[in-house]
Design a protein around this motif. Sequence first.
Motif, PDB file in Angstrom:
ATOM      1  N   LEU A 153      -2.852  34.132  31.185  1.00  0.00           N
ATOM      2  CA  LEU A 153      -1.492  33.723  30.824  1.00  0.00           C
ATOM      3  C   LEU A 153      -1.477  32.998  29.482  1.00  0.00           C
ATOM      4  O   LEU A 153      -0.618  33.265  28.624  1.00  0.00           O
ATOM      5  CB  LEU A 153      -0.917  32.832  31.924  1.00  0.00           C
ATOM      6  N   MET A 154      -2.426  32.109  29.268  1.00  0.00           N
ATOM      7  CA  MET A 154      -2.451  31.366  27.999  1.00  0.00           C
ATOM      8  C   MET A 154      -2.800  32.263  26.818  1.00  0.00           C
ATOM      9  O   MET A 154      -2.387  31.993  25.690  1.00  0.00           O
ATOM     10  CB  MET A 154      -3.406  30.184  28.105  1.00  0.00           C
ATOM     11  N   GLU A 155      -3.538  33.341  27.071  1.00  0.00           N
ATOM     12  CA  GLU A 155      -3.846  34.285  25.992  1.00  0.00           C
ATOM     13  C   GLU A 155      -2.562  34.873  25.402  1.00  0.00           C
ATOM     14  O   GLU A 155      -2.481  35.139  24.199  1.00  0.00           O
ATOM     15  CB  GLU A 155      -4.739  35.409  26.526  1.00  0.00           C
ATOM     16  N   MET A 156      -1.556  35.046  26.232  1.00  0.00           N
ATOM     17  CA  MET A 156      -0.275  35.552  25.735  1.00  0.00           C
ATOM     18  C   MET A 156       0.342  34.572  24.742  1.00  0.00           C
ATOM     19  O   MET A 156       0.952  34.979  23.751  1.00  0.00           O
ATOM     20  CB  MET A 156       0.675  35.805  26.901  1.00  0.00           C
ATOM     21  N   PHE A 157       0.191  33.287  24.999  1.00  0.00           N
ATOM     22  CA  PHE A 157       0.700  32.276  24.068  1.00  0.00           C
ATOM     23  C   PHE A 157      -0.129  32.241  22.790  1.00  0.00           C
ATOM     24  O   PHE A 157       0.401  32.027  21.699  1.00  0.00           O
ATOM     25  CB  PHE A 157       0.681  30.896  24.727  1.00  0.00           C
ATOM     26  N   ILE A 158      -1.436  32.430  22.915  1.00  0.00           N
ATOM     27  CA  ILE A 158      -2.316  32.386  21.748  1.00  0.00           C
ATOM     28  C   ILE A 158      -1.937  33.473  20.743  1.00  0.00           C
ATOM     29  O   ILE A 158      -1.947  33.252  19.529  1.00  0.00           O
ATOM     30  CB  ILE A 158      -3.790  32.530  22.188  1.00  0.00           C
ATOM     31  N   THR A 159      -1.571  34.646  21.261  1.00  0.00           N
ATOM     32  CA  THR A 159      -1.223  35.757  20.359  1.00  0.00           C
ATOM     33  C   THR A 159       0.256  35.766  19.970  1.00  0.00           C
ATOM     34  O   THR A 159       0.638  36.505  19.054  1.00  0.00           O
ATOM     35  CB  THR A 159      -1.588  37.095  21.017  1.00  0.00           C
ATOM     36  N   LEU A 160       1.073  34.953  20.622  1.00  0.00           N
ATOM     37  CA  LEU A 160       2.518  34.955  20.350  1.00  0.00           C
ATOM     38  C   LEU A 160       2.875  34.734  18.882  1.00  0.00           C
ATOM     39  O   LEU A 160       3.724  35.447  18.334  1.00  0.00           O
ATOM     40  CB  LEU A 160       3.198  33.901  21.235  1.00  0.00           C
ATOM     41  N   PRO A 161       2.258  33.765  18.172  1.00  0.00           N
ATOM     42  CA  PRO A 161       2.640  33.541  16.769  1.00  0.00           C
ATOM     43  C   PRO A 161       2.325  34.715  15.845  1.00  0.00           C
ATOM     44  O   PRO A 161       2.835  34.776  14.724  1.00  0.00           O
ATOM     45  CB  PRO A 161       1.803  32.313  16.368  1.00  0.00           C
ATOM     46  N   PHE A 162       1.491  35.643  16.301  1.00  0.00           N
ATOM     47  CA  PHE A 162       1.091  36.773  15.467  1.00  0.00           C
ATOM     48  C   PHE A 162       1.829  38.056  15.841  1.00  0.00           C
ATOM     49  O   PHE A 162       1.584  39.105  15.266  1.00  0.00           O
ATOM     50  CB  PHE A 162      -0.421  37.003  15.601  1.00  0.00           C
ATOM     51  N   ALA A 163       2.732  37.972  16.811  1.00  0.00           N
ATOM     52  CA  ALA A 163       3.406  39.158  17.326  1.00  0.00           C
ATOM     53  C   ALA A 163       4.486  39.644  16.366  1.00  0.00           C
ATOM     54  O   ALA A 163       5.165  38.844  15.708  1.00  0.00           O
ATOM     55  CB  ALA A 163       4.013  38.861  18.691  1.00  0.00           C
ATOM     56  N   ALA A 164       4.652  40.947  16.304  1.00  0.00           N
ATOM     57  CA  ALA A 164       5.700  41.528  15.473  1.00  0.00           C
ATOM     58  C   ALA A 164       7.087  41.196  16.028  1.00  0.00           C
ATOM     59  O   ALA A 164       8.054  41.060  15.277  1.00  0.00           O
ATOM     60  CB  ALA A 164       5.509  43.050  15.386  1.00  0.00           C
ATOM     61  N   ASP A 165       7.196  41.055  17.355  1.00  0.00           N
ATOM     62  CA  ASP A 165       8.476  40.737  18.006  1.00  0.00           C
ATOM     63  C   ASP A 165       8.259  39.570  18.970  1.00  0.00           C
ATOM     64  O   ASP A 165       8.129  39.761  20.184  1.00  0.00           O
ATOM     65  CB  ASP A 165       8.987  41.971  18.755  1.00  0.00           C
ATOM     66  N   PRO A 166       8.212  38.341  18.438  1.00  0.00           N
ATOM     67  CA  PRO A 166       7.916  37.178  19.290  1.00  0.00           C
ATOM     68  C   PRO A 166       8.899  36.977  20.437  1.00  0.00           C
ATOM     69  O   PRO A 166       8.503  36.570  21.530  1.00  0.00           O
ATOM     70  CB  PRO A 166       7.967  36.002  18.308  1.00  0.00           C
ATOM     71  N   LYS A 167      10.195  37.243  20.214  1.00  0.00           N
ATOM     72  CA  LYS A 167      11.183  37.014  21.277  1.00  0.00           C
ATOM     73  C   LYS A 167      10.918  37.915  22.477  1.00  0.00           C
ATOM     74  O   LYS A 167      10.949  37.473  23.629  1.00  0.00           O
ATOM     75  CB  LYS A 167      12.600  37.240  20.761  1.00  0.00           C
ATOM     76  N   SER A 168      10.658  39.183  22.210  1.00  0.00           N
ATOM     77  CA  SER A 168      10.371  40.113  23.292  1.00  0.00           C
ATOM     78  C   SER A 168       9.108  39.702  24.047  1.00  0.00           C
ATOM     79  O   SER A 168       9.045  39.774  25.283  1.00  0.00           O
ATOM     80  CB  SER A 168      10.226  41.537  22.732  1.00  0.00           C
ATOM     81  N   LYS A 169       8.118  39.249  23.294  1.00  0.00           N
ATOM     82  CA  LYS A 169       6.869  38.829  23.928  1.00  0.00           C
ATOM     83  C   LYS A 169       7.081  37.583  24.768  1.00  0.00           C
ATOM     84  O   LYS A 169       6.526  37.458  25.867  1.00  0.00           O
ATOM     85  CB  LYS A 169       5.803  38.582  22.872  1.00  0.00           C
ATOM     86  N   LEU A 170       7.886  36.628  24.284  1.00  0.00           N
ATOM     87  CA  LEU A 170       8.157  35.420  25.049  1.00  0.00           C
ATOM     88  C   LEU A 170       8.916  35.750  26.334  1.00  0.00           C
ATOM     89  O   LEU A 170       8.655  35.157  27.388  1.00  0.00           O
ATOM     90  CB  LEU A 170       8.951  34.428  24.204  1.00  0.00           C
ATOM     91  N   ASP A 171       9.835  36.709  26.262  1.00  0.00           N
ATOM     92  CA  ASP A 171      10.545  37.142  27.467  1.00  0.00           C
ATOM     93  C   ASP A 171       9.564  37.708  28.487  1.00  0.00           C
ATOM     94  O   ASP A 171       9.689  37.467  29.695  1.00  0.00           O
ATOM     95  CB  ASP A 171      11.589  38.200  27.117  1.00  0.00           C
TER      96      ASP A 171
END
Length: 223
Positions: free
Chosen positions: A102-120
Amino acid sequence: MSGKVILHYFNGRGRMESIRWLLTILEVEFDEHYLTSRDQYLKLLNDGSLLFQQVPLVEIDGMKLVQTKPILYYIAEKYNLHGKDIKERVTINMYSEGLMDLMEMFITLPFAADPKSKLDSIQSKANERYLPVFEKALTGPLYLVGGKLSLADVLLLECTLMLEEKLPGIMKEFPSLKSFQGRMINIPAISRFLQPGSKRKPQPDEGYVKTIMEVFNITRPLP
């Protein structure tokens, strides 16, 4: 390499933050060497310090350890936060690996092309897959495994605080987890770690992302 523990990583959370949390609750002193340039990273490579060409790198007990999970498990074993027997240990590991997923998803969040979709997506998975597991496990017991503090408890606190930073109110349906949080943050070492000026790192900002992309020569956002 003996003496104080030395952490080699960026001046930010990433995959090192869980290691900082664990050392902090154990009150193990550590120094940090921050990567700020590609030349520093290449030097570690040329020195043979990075077994798989990756950080985190932790110098401890005369060893140079890489890979977050083995580092965490070594420290937990060394300081008796890894269960009393093989059955407790595997349970701690299962909980810990789920939390790190679960925390790995947060680690990669700042590098995502679409952060909002990833946060959802993170919110959905947290509510449906992860948090119910820990809410059930803590309905009654004070700690996840064996009635005493373990690595899994440390990671659970880190993870739930991380969730609340980005998703305020996400814990309202999980009262046992909130009670667990309250108990954990009253541990003196954790209370100090949560204060301004501690070695806890802030949420990633643009400077942190820029440094990592430059050090690793990344030219585009992650998918």
